[in-house]
Design a protein around this motif. Structure first.
Motif, PDB file in Angstrom:
ATOM      1  N   ARG A  68       0.879  -1.211   0.132  1.00 32.39           N
ATOM      2  CA  ARG A  68       0.171  -0.077   0.004  1.00 32.39           C
ATOM      3  C   ARG A  68       0.899   1.366  -0.068  1.00 32.39           C
ATOM      4  O   ARG A  68       1.840   1.346   1.043  1.00 32.39           O
ATOM      5  N   ARG A 115       4.764   6.915   1.137  1.00 30.26           N
ATOM      6  CA  ARG A 115       5.008   6.072   2.431  1.00 30.26           C
ATOM      7  C   ARG A 115       4.526   4.801   1.891  1.00 30.26           C
ATOM      8  O   ARG A 115       3.528   4.617   1.183  1.00 30.26           O
ATOM      9  N   ASP A 117       3.811   0.717   2.801  1.00 36.52           N
ATOM     10  CA  ASP A 117       3.357  -0.412   3.730  1.00 36.52           C
ATOM     11  C   ASP A 117       3.203  -1.622   3.203  1.00 36.52           C
ATOM     12  O   ASP A 117       2.262  -1.893   2.236  1.00 36.52           O
ATOM     13  N   GLY A 121       7.098  -3.869   6.772  1.00 39.71           N
ATOM     14  CA  GLY A 121       6.742  -2.857   7.585  1.00 39.71           C
ATOM     15  C   GLY A 121       6.409  -1.329   6.797  1.00 39.71           C
ATOM     16  O   GLY A 121       6.519  -1.565   5.708  1.00 39.71           O
ATOM     17  N   THR A 122       6.359  -0.316   7.358  1.00 42.69           N
ATOM     18  CA  THR A 122       6.105   0.947   6.891  1.00 42.69           C
ATOM     19  C   THR A 122       7.347   1.874   6.919  1.00 42.69           C
ATOM     20  O   THR A 122       8.172   1.769   7.759  1.00 42.69           O
ATOM     21  N   ASP A 123       7.752   2.209   5.850  1.00 41.51           N
ATOM     22  CA  ASP A 123       8.816   3.193   5.687  1.00 41.51           C
ATOM     23  C   ASP A 123       8.476   4.320   4.504  1.00 41.51           C
ATOM     24  O   ASP A 123       7.505   4.161   3.910  1.00 41.51           O
ATOM     25  N   ASP A 124       9.373   5.235   4.603  1.00 41.83           N
ATOM     26  CA  ASP A 124       9.146   6.418   3.919  1.00 41.83           C
ATOM     27  C   ASP A 124      10.276   6.877   2.838  1.00 41.83           C
ATOM     28  O   ASP A 124      11.580   6.402   3.222  1.00 41.83           O
TER      29      ASP A 124
END
Length: 147
Positions: A68, A115, A117, A121-124
């Motif tokens: 996402r 961003r 996901d 995990g989530t990262d930018d």
């Protein structure tokens, strides 16, 4: 009114920060992913909608599926975002995603903030691009023929 015109003219001519990274191929902030964005084949025109391709990989180079991706950004020197709400509209396969609705309303320095996901995990990641007063194609790392 005259002072407003003068301020607008000065803002359009603001110098770019020194050492601005214009690479459109880089790791995310916490190295969870490696991301590349590819602009459309035609020059980037002001006030026209554009689509970009996002290529998402793991740090070891494997394509990342099922992510996402949300988009933010704008012109840091002007304090405004995009005049549209760009979004990823579909997954193209092989870690590739279609980002549509990109519109640049004026020339200058723009940030494209993603961003991500996904499974790791989530990262930018933030990409910088310079849009010229008429048309320009942002610098893209890699061979466009391999997109």
């Amino acid at each position: 009114m005259l002072s407003l015109i003068g301020l607008t003219s000065l803002a359009a001519c603001m110098p770019l920060p020194s050492g601005l990274n214009l690479s459109l191929d880089r790791p995310t902030v916490h190295d969870k992913y490696h991301v590349a964005i590819y602009p459309p084949g035609e020059p980037i025109a002001i006030n026209k909608l554009h689509a970009f391709e996002i290529r998402l990989r793991s740090p070891s180079g494997e394509p990342v599926s099922g992510a996402r991706i949300s988009i933010d950004g704008g012109m840091p020197q002007h304090g405004h975002g995009f005049p549209t709400q760009p979004r990823v509209t579909r997954e193209l396969g092989g870690g590739r995603y279609l980002l549509e609705g990109m519109k640049f309303s004026m020339p200058g320095w723009w940030e494209i903030k993603l961003r991500i996901d996904a499974a790791s995990g989530t990262d930018d990641v933030t990409f910088n691009t310079i849009i010229a007063s008429r048309t320009a194609v942002p610098a893209v790392a890699g061979d466009p023929a391999q997109r």
